[in-house]
Write a protein that holds these residues in place. Structure first.
Motif, PDB file in Angstrom:
ATOM      1  N   HIS A  73       0.938  -1.311   0.154  1.00  9.94           N
ATOM      2  CA  HIS A  73       0.078   0.092  -0.026  1.00  9.94           C
ATOM      3  C   HIS A  73       0.927   1.083   0.231  1.00  9.94           C
ATOM      4  CE1 HIS A  73      -3.113  -2.944   1.356  1.00  9.94           C
ATOM      5  NE2 HIS A  73      -2.395  -3.202   1.945  1.00  9.94           N
ATOM      6  N   GLN A  76       0.993   4.098   2.276  1.00  7.69           N
ATOM      7  CA  GLN A  76       1.277   3.971   3.872  1.00  7.69           C
ATOM      8  C   GLN A  76       2.839   4.525   4.262  1.00  7.69           C
ATOM      9  OE1 GLN A  76       0.152   0.151   5.386  1.00  7.69           O
ATOM     10  NE2 GLN A  76      -2.007   0.659   4.511  1.00  7.69           N
ATOM     11  N   LEU A  90      -4.333  -5.778  13.795  1.00  6.63           N
ATOM     12  CA  LEU A  90      -4.815  -5.297  12.750  1.00  6.63           C
ATOM     13  C   LEU A  90      -6.114  -4.353  12.833  1.00  6.63           C
ATOM     14  CD1 LEU A  90      -4.731  -5.151   9.844  1.00  6.63           C
ATOM     15  CD2 LEU A  90      -6.287  -7.012   9.479  1.00  6.63           C
ATOM     16  N   TRP A  93      -5.528  -1.358  14.819  1.00 11.88           N
ATOM     17  CA  TRP A  93      -4.306  -0.587  13.971  1.00 11.88           C
ATOM     18  C   TRP A  93      -4.958   0.298  12.948  1.00 11.88           C
ATOM     19  CZ3 TRP A  93      -2.874  -1.716   8.813  1.00 11.88           C
ATOM     20  CH2 TRP A  93      -1.528  -1.094   8.612  1.00 11.88           C
ATOM     21  N   LEU A  94      -5.958  -0.347  11.951  1.00 16.06           N
ATOM     22  CA  LEU A  94      -6.662   0.001  11.141  1.00 16.06           C
ATOM     23  C   LEU A  94      -7.478   1.009  11.527  1.00 16.06           C
ATOM     24  CD1 LEU A  94      -7.591  -2.955   8.910  1.00 16.06           C
ATOM     25  CD2 LEU A  94      -6.327  -1.090   8.100  1.00 16.06           C
ATOM     26  N   TYR A 133      -6.619   1.367  -1.610  1.00 19.52           N
ATOM     27  CA  TYR A 133      -7.923   1.450  -1.450  1.00 19.52           C
ATOM     28  C   TYR A 133      -8.833   2.486  -0.610  1.00 19.52           C
ATOM     29  CZ  TYR A 133      -6.445  -0.271   3.249  1.00 19.52           C
ATOM     30  OH  TYR A 133      -5.774  -0.171   4.442  1.00 19.52           O
ATOM     31  N   CYS A 212     -11.181  -4.289  -0.929  1.00 17.44           N
ATOM     32  CA  CYS A 212     -10.037  -4.474   0.227  1.00 17.44           C
ATOM     33  C   CYS A 212     -10.102  -5.781   1.140  1.00 17.44           C
ATOM     34  CB  CYS A 212     -10.377  -3.214   0.973  1.00 17.44           C
ATOM     35  SG  CYS A 212      -8.876  -3.077   1.925  1.00 17.44           S
ATOM     36  N   SER A 213     -11.084  -6.088   1.726  1.00 13.96           N
ATOM     37  CA  SER A 213     -11.195  -7.101   2.535  1.00 13.96           C
ATOM     38  C   SER A 213     -12.480  -7.352   2.895  1.00 13.96           C
ATOM     39  CB  SER A 213     -10.498  -6.812   4.112  1.00 13.96           C
ATOM     40  OG  SER A 213     -10.562  -5.421   4.437  1.00 13.96           O
ATOM     41  N   PHE A 215     -14.115  -7.362   5.830  1.00 14.37           N
ATOM     42  CA  PHE A 215     -14.721  -6.438   6.460  1.00 14.37           C
ATOM     43  C   PHE A 215     -14.897  -5.016   6.141  1.00 14.37           C
ATOM     44  CE2 PHE A 215     -10.562  -7.411   7.569  1.00 14.37           C
ATOM     45  CZ  PHE A 215      -9.752  -5.945   7.812  1.00 14.37           C
ATOM     46  N   HIS A 239      -7.471  -8.754   0.592  1.00 11.69           N
ATOM     47  CA  HIS A 239      -6.952  -9.444   1.897  1.00 11.69           C
ATOM     48  C   HIS A 239      -7.785 -10.594   2.363  1.00 11.69           C
ATOM     49  CE1 HIS A 239      -5.368  -5.033   2.158  1.00 11.69           C
ATOM     50  NE2 HIS A 239      -4.462  -5.492   2.595  1.00 11.69           N
ATOM     51  N   GLU A 242      -6.220 -13.106   7.201  1.00 11.56           N
ATOM     52  CA  GLU A 242      -5.108 -12.459   7.805  1.00 11.56           C
ATOM     53  C   GLU A 242      -5.414 -12.495   9.704  1.00 11.56           C
ATOM     54  OE1 GLU A 242      -4.569  -8.337   6.887  1.00 11.56           O
ATOM     55  OE2 GLU A 242      -2.736  -7.914   7.887  1.00 11.56           O
ATOM     56  N   HIS A 276      -1.625 -12.154   2.617  1.00  9.20           N
ATOM     57  CA  HIS A 276      -1.578 -12.802   4.016  1.00  9.20           C
ATOM     58  C   HIS A 276      -1.790 -14.172   3.976  1.00  9.20           C
ATOM     59  CE1 HIS A 276      -0.803  -8.810   5.276  1.00  9.20           C
ATOM     60  NE2 HIS A 276      -1.672  -8.184   4.644  1.00  9.20           N
ATOM     61  N   SER A 301       4.948  -7.855   8.091  1.00 16.12           N
ATOM     62  CA  SER A 301       3.819  -7.378   8.547  1.00 16.12           C
ATOM     63  C   SER A 301       2.888  -8.295   9.243  1.00 16.12           C
ATOM     64  CB  SER A 301       2.904  -6.805   7.294  1.00 16.12           C
ATOM     65  OG  SER A 301       1.505  -6.796   7.638  1.00 16.12           O
ATOM     66  N   ASP A 327       4.025  -5.740   1.991  1.00 12.98           N
ATOM     67  CA  ASP A 327       2.826  -5.044   2.534  1.00 12.98           C
ATOM     68  C   ASP A 327       3.022  -3.523   2.828  1.00 12.98           C
ATOM     69  OD1 ASP A 327       0.157  -4.934   3.603  1.00 12.98           O
ATOM     70  OD2 ASP A 327       0.597  -5.876   5.176  1.00 12.98           O
TER      71      ASP A 327
HETATM   72  N1  LIG Z   1      -1.869  -5.565   6.562  1.00 18.46           N
HETATM   73  C1  LIG Z   1      -2.910  -4.862   6.244  1.00 18.46           C
HETATM   74  N2  LIG Z   1      -4.090  -5.553   6.310  1.00 18.46           N
HETATM   75  C2  LIG Z   1      -5.396  -5.003   5.900  1.00 18.46           C
HETATM   76  N3  LIG Z   1      -6.626  -5.299   5.634  1.00 18.46           N
HETATM   77  C3  LIG Z   1      -7.173  -4.268   5.545  1.00 18.46           C
HETATM   78  O1  LIG Z   1      -8.507  -4.176   5.331  1.00 18.46           O
HETATM   79  N4  LIG Z   1      -6.186  -3.198   5.241  1.00 18.46           N
HETATM   80  C4  LIG Z   1      -5.142  -3.744   5.403  1.00 18.46           C
HETATM   81  C5  LIG Z   1      -3.998  -3.247   5.329  1.00 18.46           C
HETATM   82  O2  LIG Z   1      -3.704  -1.664   5.061  1.00 18.46           O
HETATM   83  N5  LIG Z   1      -2.877  -3.679   5.877  1.00 18.46           N
END
Ligand SMILES: Nc1nc2[nH]c(O)nc2c(=O)[nH]1
Length: 458
Positions: A73, A76, A90, A93-94, A133, A212-213, A215, A239, A242, A276, A301, A327
């Motif tokens: 990304h 970042q 994660l 953190w997000l 994203y 993206c993922s 969630f 993703h 993870e 991941h 990561s 990552d």
């Molecule tokens: N390592 C990360 N995992 C993620 N999942 C998500 O939805 N965004 C990220 C991300 O920026 N890094």
């Protein structure tokens, strides 16, 4: 010299200290490059078939294919080691970083794309994937900016059009301000494919689609994206698996585990690669292998966020394709692919035993493995006819002194900078310096963008 030869001289990269071709071919006496391609491998005791116009002495270098980074990304790089995001798993953190990333502007995208590519190039990486994203109403053209920024650097890129469409108010993780409507995402994805995707051999720019993922996007967006990707024959990326938090989310929200969800939305197939890929049961690993899906291992990561360990060897044995990625630079927080290969080797040894995961396994993942995952038979190993994407590492620093096997030493002693790097027959790094980028200016602009982002959030 004919006109063609004057424009595209034959360059012999001769007599390397050691050469790792990534296959079983012998290039003990180097390789010959002409135009954008490798035209000859020179085995032990031989000279090139035809006269070369230039030759480069590689007797102090390890020669290998340019490394391939399968997940990043780039934006970042502007939020490395953010104090509020340190020491978190994660999801928290997000949640800490989304509001900061919400303020990304056009210049931030441009500078971060260039900075990340430069960092990767200097570590021997010649092909890089980015997963951008974070889009908002004030920043809808991030991918267009990235195409421009990458062209200026001259690295080979796969820019994935990422997306988020499931905001907090609808049960997702990201704030509503950074999600877009499914229709907008699909329309934009198609526009970008039509405008920038070059599917041909030697392509310097490809587009892939990357909700993206689980969630952060709706299942409907996943299904519609799969249709669009099939229609245009482009790859899909997301993703998956993870964290344990993601498992819980999928069970609560969709009533199934992440892999069943992936299957349900039409994504369990060979034109998909997952970032991941950690939390799979044995039965799920077997299903992944049958589907021939790709997995991008992101060891640093996964350790920083304590997400878990990707079952790399089990995935390979099951038939899945395995690549390597640094990552995003908020969870690594560097974009150094040769160092990432070392991390992959160390973690692989820890999980599977010292003799069951070698430096060759890690280098393969960082080159040919990535090429297979990105459906790029034109890159990833040294062979006549392949793209001239090369990395040359010197092993004369104190950290290497006294080494035996020079290729093994790159990972075991911790190489971090390539001395020369070539992309499509063009030198991008020479003697450790960038050939056509003003690094001092780029660093200044990148740091200004990072400061702007930090202050916009205060
Ligand atoms: N390592 C990360 N995992 C993620 N999942 C998500 O939805 N965004 C990220 C991300 O920026 N890094």
């Amino acid at each position: 010299m004919s006109t063609i030869e004057a424009e595209h001289p034959r360059i012999w990269i001769r007599n390397p200290l050691s050469c790792w071709t990534g296959n079983d071919l012998d290039a003990t006496n180097g390789i010959v490059v002409q135009g954008q391609n490798i035209v000859e491998l020179v085995p032990a005791g031989s000279e090139p078939f035809e006269r070369c116009h230039q030759s480069i002495d590689a007797s102090a270098h390890v020669l290998m294919p340019g490394l391939i980074n399968c997940h990043h990304h780039f934006y970042q790089t502007l939020t490395r080691a953010v104090p509020a995001a340190l020491n978190k798993d994660l999801f928290p953190w997000l949640k800490t970083l989304y509001p900061i990333w919400a303020n990304l502007d056009e210049d931030a995208i441009y500078q971060s794309t260039q900075l990340a590519l430069v960092e990767l190039l200097m570590s021997g990486c010649t092909t890089a994937v980015d997963h951008h994203y974070v889009f908002s109403q004030t920043l809808e053209n991030a991918t267009d900016i990235q195409v421009d920024a990458a062209q200026q650097i001259g690295a080979r890129v796969v820019l994935t059009r990422g997306s988020m469409s499931l905001g907090q108010s609808a049960g997702g993780l990201p704030p509503d301000g950074v999600v877009q409507a499914d229709a907008t995402i699909l329309q934009e994805s198609e526009r970008l494919i039509r405008r920038y995707h070059n599917p041909n051999e030697g392509s310097l720019c490809q587009i892939a689609l990357a909700p993206c993922s689980p969630f952060s996007v709706t299942p409907e967006l996943m299904r519609q994206t799969a249709k669009l990707a099939k229609q245009h024959d482009v790859l899909m990326h997301t993703h998956l698996a993870e964290t344990e938090d993601e498992n819980k989310f999928c069970l609560q929200q969709f009533g199934m585990r992440p892999l069943d969800y992936l299957d349900d939305v039409g994504w369990l197939h060979e034109n998909v690669w997952l970032a991941h890929g950690i939390h799979f049961s044995n039965e799920e690993v077997a299903r992944l292998g049958e589907s021939k899906i790709g997995i991008c291992h992101c060891p640093s990561s996964n350790m920083v966020l304590a997400s878990g360990i990707c079952p790399t060897k089990d995935l390979v044995h099951s038939g899945a394709k395995l690549g390597l990625g640094v990552d995003g630079s908020a969870s690594n927080d560097g974009s150094n692919l040769i160092q990432e290969a070392r991390q992959a080797m160390l973690l692989g040894k820890l999980r599977y035993g010292a003799s069951n995961f070698t430096h060759h396994d890690a280098l393969y993942m960082a080159t040919h493995g990535g090429a297979r995952l990105l459906r790029r038979p034109d890159i990833g190993d040294l062979r006549a006819g392949k793209a001239a994407d090369l990395a040359l590492f010197k092993v004369d620093e104190p950290r290497f002194s006294g080494h035996g096997d020079a290729v093994a030493a790159l990972l075991l002693c911790g190489a971090s900078q390539a001395d020369h790097v070539m992309v499509a027959g063009q030198w991008k790094v020479k003697h450790g310096d960038l050939v056509d980028v003003d690094l001092v200016q780029l660093l200044r602009h990148h740091q200004q963008a990072a400061l702007r982002l930090a202050s916009a959030h205060q």
